[in-house]
Scaffold this active site. Sequence first.
Site, PDB file in Angstrom:
ATOM      1  N   ASP A   1      -8.972   8.509  -2.146  1.00 38.37           N
ATOM      2  CA  ASP A   1     -10.201   8.872  -1.313  1.00 38.37           C
ATOM      3  C   ASP A   1     -10.984   7.574  -0.439  1.00 38.37           C
ATOM      4  OD1 ASP A   1     -12.629  11.093  -1.415  1.00 38.37           O
ATOM      5  OD2 ASP A   1     -13.799   9.282  -2.711  1.00 38.37           O
TER       6      ASP A   1
ATOM      7  N   GLU B   1       6.928  -0.365  -6.677  1.00 35.70           N
ATOM      8  CA  GLU B   1       7.571  -0.087  -7.533  1.00 35.70           C
ATOM      9  C   GLU B   1       8.419   0.483  -8.449  1.00 35.70           C
ATOM     10  OE1 GLU B   1       4.512  -1.319 -10.649  1.00 35.70           O
ATOM     11  OE2 GLU B   1       3.577  -3.355  -9.042  1.00 35.70           O
TER      12      GLU B   1
END
Length: 549
Positions: free
Chosen positions: A209, A258
């Site tokens: 956002d 990751e």
Amino acid sequence: MTGVDREWWKRAVFYQIYPRSFMDSDGDGVGDLPGIRSRLPYLASLGVDALWISPFFKSPMKDFGYDVADYRDVDPLFGSLDDCRALVDEAHRLGIRVLLDLVANHTSEEHPWFVEARASRANPRHSWYLWHPIARRNALGRPVPPNNWKCLFELRSAWFENAATDELYLGTFTRHQPELDWRNPAVPAEFADILRFWFELGVDGFRLDVATAYFKDAELRSNPFSWKPLDLFQRHVYDRNRPEVFGALAELRKVADERGDRVLVGETHGRDASLAAACHGERGEGLHMAFNFDFLFRPWSAKAFRDSARAWYAALPEGAWPNFTLSNHDQIRHARRYRKAGYTDARAKVAAAMLLTLRGSPFLYYGEELGMEGGYPPRGQLRDPLGIATWPLRAYGRDPERTPMQWDSSQNAGFTTGTPWLPLERGWRERNVERELRDPGSVLSFYVSMIALRRSRPELALGSLAFLGDDPGVLAYERRGEGGVSGEGRVLVILNFDAKARRAELPSDGSVLLGTHREPGARIQAGTAVLSPCEVLLLAPAERKYPEA
Ligand code: GLC
């Protein structure tokens, strides 16, 4: 899902769900996570690959979830963490990925961090937020703000008094959304952990956002003047859109990486294609995708969309992947923006064909596949703070695009057995999933066929794109696979935006793959073709015949 597919998002059709409005399972009039889960089979049959669900975290709902009070829990209104797990697992079983919405620019004023922060300047959380000491007061006794930054949804200064510390805090959306200080390293570190928390739960990515608002000018300089009313007559060069954000986005990207196949899509606020483009990073170290909002503001014209797409392709750094959006929870739905007596559905199909065949990931907004236009609630039923602040101006409020999803012709369109939190759009008895699925000419049937075609022709997702011609009324391009994952195929896309018949030049013979006015398999010869008003024509060009040696 088996194996790691790092680039799934380049082929994916995304579908945004505004959870309050999708499906209510418990009769309280507000949609929820079990409701979404119950409708997954529909989403699978529509053929979408990934959902982005607007925030459902704990929240006092002052901005309907974009004011988060706990980033690691579900608001009871929407269900529980277990409901979220069950939703993600079931979606995965159906081959659908799930993105959540990370609101990291600000928290709710009720977040325990802010409750602590505002209590005293000595509190360790205090430095997580942005403050300015109250130096002067005006004749009415109100504190004088340090600059001209505006609170977007309250149409006033963005600085709010906090008596306990004799300071002002910043809220550029509402006063209930105090803004975090991203220069404090504890803040990005915390959001990195929040991402890991949800990735661990199985979530496939995030929409970020107002991602370009994280950093504000360190000197708090006032924004310069702009003539644009939608920008509140300011050029937002100091209260957001600071270059420091690129580094922060690259750090979040590392967290996503990751896990290999998790995706970050940023709301890079506004229409500035070059800013959005820059959020990808010059070497792909930034966001996987930054929203391109330009289509939200384009008039209905083939030329306007061609120019917009061209500009976006040109702005993107090498290797960045484009995306397109026609509607979302902050803008009037495109079926309404482009409505035209007798042609509204036809235009919705032209728009869908464009969205689903341009080079770039399409983002659909729930209900657009029905041709939903939204509705204007009467003043007493407005819920959006911006809509309330700007009443009776219809251009600003966001309730119209948030009306409940229309499932069938039963009470409340099958959305709830209670009282819907926003009134349904007029015409839901005719325009709903159940009825449209039975009608092969409906907007929904068209979306189903378009998405299925896109899935079956890899060149439509991954191939190259070449625009054909510059006709102001007809948008035409060729998608071409270049081997490997994009296949070897070619598709000609010809879209008549005009409500009149128009001519188009076909570069080669072809057979119809999908069209609004012609049967699949029909042959068309090279040369001038006469297109019907608002005709969609997707052709497989005939193989070139080479003279025998
Ligand atoms: C984004 C959201 C919008 C929200 C605002 C504040 O623009 O899309 O709905 O009100 O951020 O979080």
